[in-house]
Motif scaffolding. Structure first.
Motif, PDB file in Angstrom:
ATOM      1  N   VAL A  43      -8.321  -3.722  -1.518  1.00 18.87           N
ATOM      2  CA  VAL A  43      -9.577  -4.302  -1.029  1.00 18.87           C
ATOM      3  C   VAL A  43     -10.233  -5.123  -2.142  1.00 18.87           C
ATOM      4  CG1 VAL A  43     -11.911  -3.765  -0.231  1.00 18.87           C
ATOM      5  CG2 VAL A  43      -9.958  -2.546   0.733  1.00 18.87           C
ATOM      6  N   THR A  44     -10.294  -4.569  -3.336  1.00 15.82           N
ATOM      7  CA  THR A  44     -10.862  -5.288  -4.479  1.00 15.82           C
ATOM      8  C   THR A  44     -10.076  -6.555  -4.778  1.00 15.82           C
ATOM      9  OG1 THR A  44     -11.642  -3.203  -5.411  1.00 15.82           O
ATOM     10  CG2 THR A  44     -11.488  -5.080  -6.918  1.00 15.82           C
ATOM     11  N   MET A  63     -13.205  -4.762   6.783  1.00 15.41           N
ATOM     12  CA  MET A  63     -13.880  -4.602   5.496  1.00 15.41           C
ATOM     13  C   MET A  63     -14.174  -5.938   4.827  1.00 15.41           C
ATOM     14  SD  MET A  63     -12.106  -1.530   3.470  1.00 15.41           S
ATOM     15  CE  MET A  63     -11.345  -0.182   4.316  1.00 15.41           C
ATOM     16  N   GLU A  72      -5.171   1.648  -1.557  1.00 19.68           N
ATOM     17  CA  GLU A  72      -5.960   0.978  -0.525  1.00 19.68           C
ATOM     18  C   GLU A  72      -7.240   0.385  -1.114  1.00 19.68           C
ATOM     19  OE1 GLU A  72      -8.173   1.860   3.754  1.00 19.68           O
ATOM     20  OE2 GLU A  72      -6.900   3.400   2.870  1.00 19.68           O
ATOM     21  N   ARG A  73      -7.948   1.161  -1.926  1.00 21.00           N
ATOM     22  CA  ARG A  73      -9.183   0.666  -2.540  1.00 21.00           C
ATOM     23  C   ARG A  73      -8.913  -0.501  -3.496  1.00 21.00           C
ATOM     24  NH1 ARG A  73     -10.373   6.121  -1.990  1.00 21.00           N
ATOM     25  NH2 ARG A  73      -9.442   6.723  -3.963  1.00 21.00           N
ATOM     26  N   GLN A  74      -7.837  -0.405  -4.243  1.00 26.48           N
ATOM     27  CA  GLN A  74      -7.495  -1.487  -5.171  1.00 26.48           C
ATOM     28  C   GLN A  74      -7.134  -2.763  -4.417  1.00 26.48           C
ATOM     29  OE1 GLN A  74      -7.799  -1.602  -8.526  1.00 26.48           O
ATOM     30  NE2 GLN A  74      -7.296  -3.767  -8.270  1.00 26.48           N
ATOM     31  N   ASP A 115      -4.928   5.780  -3.422  1.00 25.99           N
ATOM     32  CA  ASP A 115      -5.794   4.991  -4.290  1.00 25.99           C
ATOM     33  C   ASP A 115      -5.510   3.497  -4.170  1.00 25.99           C
ATOM     34  OD1 ASP A 115      -7.003   7.282  -5.202  1.00 25.99           O
ATOM     35  OD2 ASP A 115      -5.684   7.472  -6.949  1.00 25.99           O
ATOM     36  N   CYS A 148       0.869  -1.179   0.000  1.00 26.83           N
ATOM     37  CA  CYS A 148       0.000   0.000   0.000  1.00 26.83           C
ATOM     38  C   CYS A 148       0.906   1.230   0.000  1.00 26.83           C
ATOM     39  CB  CYS A 148      -0.930  -0.004   1.211  1.00 26.83           C
ATOM     40  SG  CYS A 148      -2.146   1.322   1.122  1.00 26.83           S
TER      41      CYS A 148
END
Length: 165
Positions: free
Chosen positions: A115-116, A151, A111-113, A109, A105
């Motif tokens: 998670v996906t 999450m 962080e969101r990737q 941006d 990380c």
């Protein structure tokens, strides 16, 4: 033993000096799954003089730790083919049916990737490996590590570790 030693000391205090040295006891590192966790949580950040620049650097650093600890592993094995394409775990441990993915990380941006990616990896590898470990090496962009780990659906055998230098 202590009582006998005390009696010997009372008779001859120099007896303590004549005792042979005992072999130092060695503490064996934890085996299997716990050993891998230990390498990730406590040792990975020490594998770098400066933080890793890429996920490949992160994987190579972890591979060095695995080799040094003599942990049997496979790198880039266990391919699956979900609808989005081929996804490989970074490391697999066939003896303990575990797969590991390491993520870096290094931006807001990212962080969101991550998670996906983790959701896709759980779907892809969950049926093949009872234990999945996701190590996220955070360079200061994840504000709350506990919230980040929450999450993901709480599922037996899935561990999310946010690692920091």
């Amino acid at each position: 033993f202590l009582t006998a030693l005390k009696e010997e000391i009372e008779v001859d205090p120099a007896v303590v000096l004549h005792q042979p040295l005992t072999e130092p006891t060695t503490v064996r590192p934890p085996s299997g799954f716990l050993r891998i966790f230990d390498l990730l949580e406590r040792r990975l950040s020490k594998a770098f003089r400066v933080g890793p620049a890429t996920e490949l650097d992160l994987q190579c650093g972890f591979e060095t730790l695995l080799a040094g600890a003599e942990v049997p592993y496979e790198r880039g094995a266990g391919a699956t083919v979900p609808s989005s394409g081929v996804r490989l775990p970074d490391f697999t441990f066939p003896g303990i049916q575990t797969a590991i993915a390491l993520k870096l990380c290094d931006g807001l941006d990212r962080e969101r990737q991550i998670v996906t990616d983790i959701h896709e990896d759980i779907a892809a590898w969950g049926s093949m490996y009872p234990r999945l470990i996701f190590g996220i090496y955070d360079l200061g962009f994840i504000e709350d590590a506990a919230r980040f780990a929450e999450m993901f659906d709480p599922r037996e055998g899935v561990s999310i570790l946010v690692l920091r230098p």
